[in-house]
Scaffold this active site. Structure first.
Site, PDB file in Angstrom:
ATOM      1  CD  GLU A 197       0.271  -0.949   3.202  1.00  0.00           C
ATOM      2  OE1 GLU A 197       1.022  -0.806   4.177  1.00  0.00           O
ATOM      3  OE2 GLU A 197      -0.029  -2.069   2.749  1.00  0.00           O
ATOM      4  CG  ASP A 198       0.840   5.898  -1.364  1.00  0.00           C
ATOM      5  OD1 ASP A 198       1.823   5.675  -2.084  1.00  0.00           O
ATOM      6  OD2 ASP A 198       0.471   7.040  -1.044  1.00  0.00           O
ATOM      7  CE  LYS A 199       6.331   8.192   4.856  1.00  0.00           C
ATOM      8  NZ  LYS A 199       7.555   9.005   4.629  1.00  0.00           N
ATOM      9  CB  THR A 200      -0.928   8.627   2.416  1.00  0.00           C
ATOM     10  OG1 THR A 200      -1.367   8.094   1.158  1.00  0.00           O
ATOM     11  CG2 THR A 200       0.209   9.614   2.181  1.00  0.00           C
ATOM     12  CB  SER A 201      -2.672   3.288   2.195  1.00  0.00           C
ATOM     13  OG  SER A 201      -2.559   3.748   0.872  1.00  0.00           O
TER      14      SER A 201
END
Length: 391
Positions: free
Chosen positions: A233-237
């Site tokens: 997943e993305d860092k912000t997810s």
């Protein structure tokens, strides 16, 4: 075998031994090793001593083959004990690295006197060390699945020890954005382990990988942990639901039998159902993801136009990799809602491995959301709601 045949075999052993000892001085271990499979003896050293007694032969110089390598064997047993300090084990295996000259001299005599089916000097050395270490530590030799494996290097007079790996399975939840899944490798060793990273391969512990690794280092006394992630997943997810599954391989852990908690919390990361498993499955592991995506459009978009997104359901989504390799994914379910003139949210149930940002923006993914709506779109954020492993 009748007694007369046994005596005849022993006479043949004495005859060949006399021929060998006329040219070469051998220790009891090396001499006995050449003939032990022809007798009922369990010790090469005792057989070699018996042969020499029968021939009235006394060894007064160094063994031609091993240079009396096994005479100070207690020194090497002590090295093995020192190397294994701190390790929990009940079984072990011994390997050895010998000087090339020792192996060559052994091969020379076995060839010259046509000694067939004889164990090598390396086999004899590891067997003798194994027997003495087992007796000293009250542990057992295991040739299949030993807890630890020693490598005695006679070239450098050093002993290395490695424990069998421990394999784990678990799921993690990420309750706050701003945390990467993977940890950046140590810049000095590129992840292989060095003195500057305490052999961990990583220096910092501010990612999902770092936080879980730090916990496992302390629990198992392991230097390194290798992860197999079921997707990313993305860092912000955020990662919600039951969490993202992962596998971990602990390299040479000092402790094997550790009671693991069902739930562990490391700041914003929660790990559930962490447990030991027998092995990590090979190859790719199929799974499905339920994901919420926040999309921003470059210009205003109507509710009527958003209906086109339904056309993405159950059709092949083709991904093209950097080397031209293509794979196909399926979006099984899709729902959307409009947030504002240029913003909408999508909820999808899709095959694992669909790159969400590329799927939205149209980077080597066909069809994609930008193409379907004919409006340039950007992925503002996406969260993982659930990961389902395929059976």
């Amino acid at each position: 075998m009748q007694k007369s045949e046994m005596l005849e075999d022993y006479d043949n052993i004495l005859f060949k031994s006399r021929s060998i000892l006329k040219e070469y001085t051998l220790c009891d271990n090396c001499l006995g090793r050449f003939f032990i499979k022809l007798t009922g003896f369990s010790s090469s050293r005792r057989l070699g001593s018996r042969i020499k007694d029968s021939l009235n032969f006394t060894t007064i110089t160094k063994c031609y083959i091993c240079k009396n390598l096994l005479t100070p064997s207690n020194i090497y047993v002590k090295m093995m004990q020192d190397a294994s300090t701190g390790y929990e084990f009940s079984s072990f295996l011994v390997g050895a690295t010998l000087k090339r000259s020792v192996v060559d001299r052994d091969d020379k005599i076995r060839s010259k006197f046509r000694l067939r089916g004889v164990d090598s000097i390396k086999t004899e050395v590891t067997r003798e060390l194994g027997k003495k270490f087992a007796k000293k530590t009250k542990t057992s030799l295991d040739y299949l699945l030993p807890n630890i494996t020693f490598t005695m290097n006679f070239r450098t007079d050093k002993c290395e020890v490695k424990a069998k790996p421990v394999f784990l399975y678990g799921r993690y939840l990420k309750n706050k954005g701003g945390i990467s899944q993977k940890q950046e490798s140590c810049q000095d060793c590129k992840g292989t382990g060095c003195i500057f990273c305490s052999n961990h391969g990583i220096v910092h512990f501010d990612s999902v990988e770092g936080k879980i690794s730090q916990f496992l280092y302390k629990k198992f006394g392991s230097d390194q942990v290798k992860f197999t992630w079921i997707g990313g997943e993305d860092k912000t997810s955020l990662v919600k639901g039951d969490g993202r599954p992962f596998f971990a391989k602990l390299i040479s852990p000092k402790r094997q039998n550790i009671q693991l908690p069902k739930k562990s919390v490391f700041d914003e990361i929660t790990v559930n159902d962490l447990r030991k498993i027998d092995y990590i499955p090979r190859g790719s592991i199929p799974f499905r993801s339920k994901i919420t995506i926040l999309v921003m459009a470059k210009k205003g978009i109507s509710s009527n136009k958003l209906k086109k997104l339904k056309q993405l359901i159950n059709i092949p989504i083709t991904l093209t990799g950097t080397h031209g390799k293509q794979t196909k994914k399926i979006v099984h379910k899709l729902r959307y809602r409009k947030n504002s003139l240029q913003s909408f949210t999508i909820e999808i149930d899709t095959d694992g491995g669909l790159p969400i940002k590329r799927f939205v923006e149209g980077n080597s993914v066909i069809p994609n959301i930008t193409e379907m709506l004919n409006i340039k779109c950007f992925c503002k954020k996406f969260d993982i709601n659930q990961i389902i492993l395929s059976k």
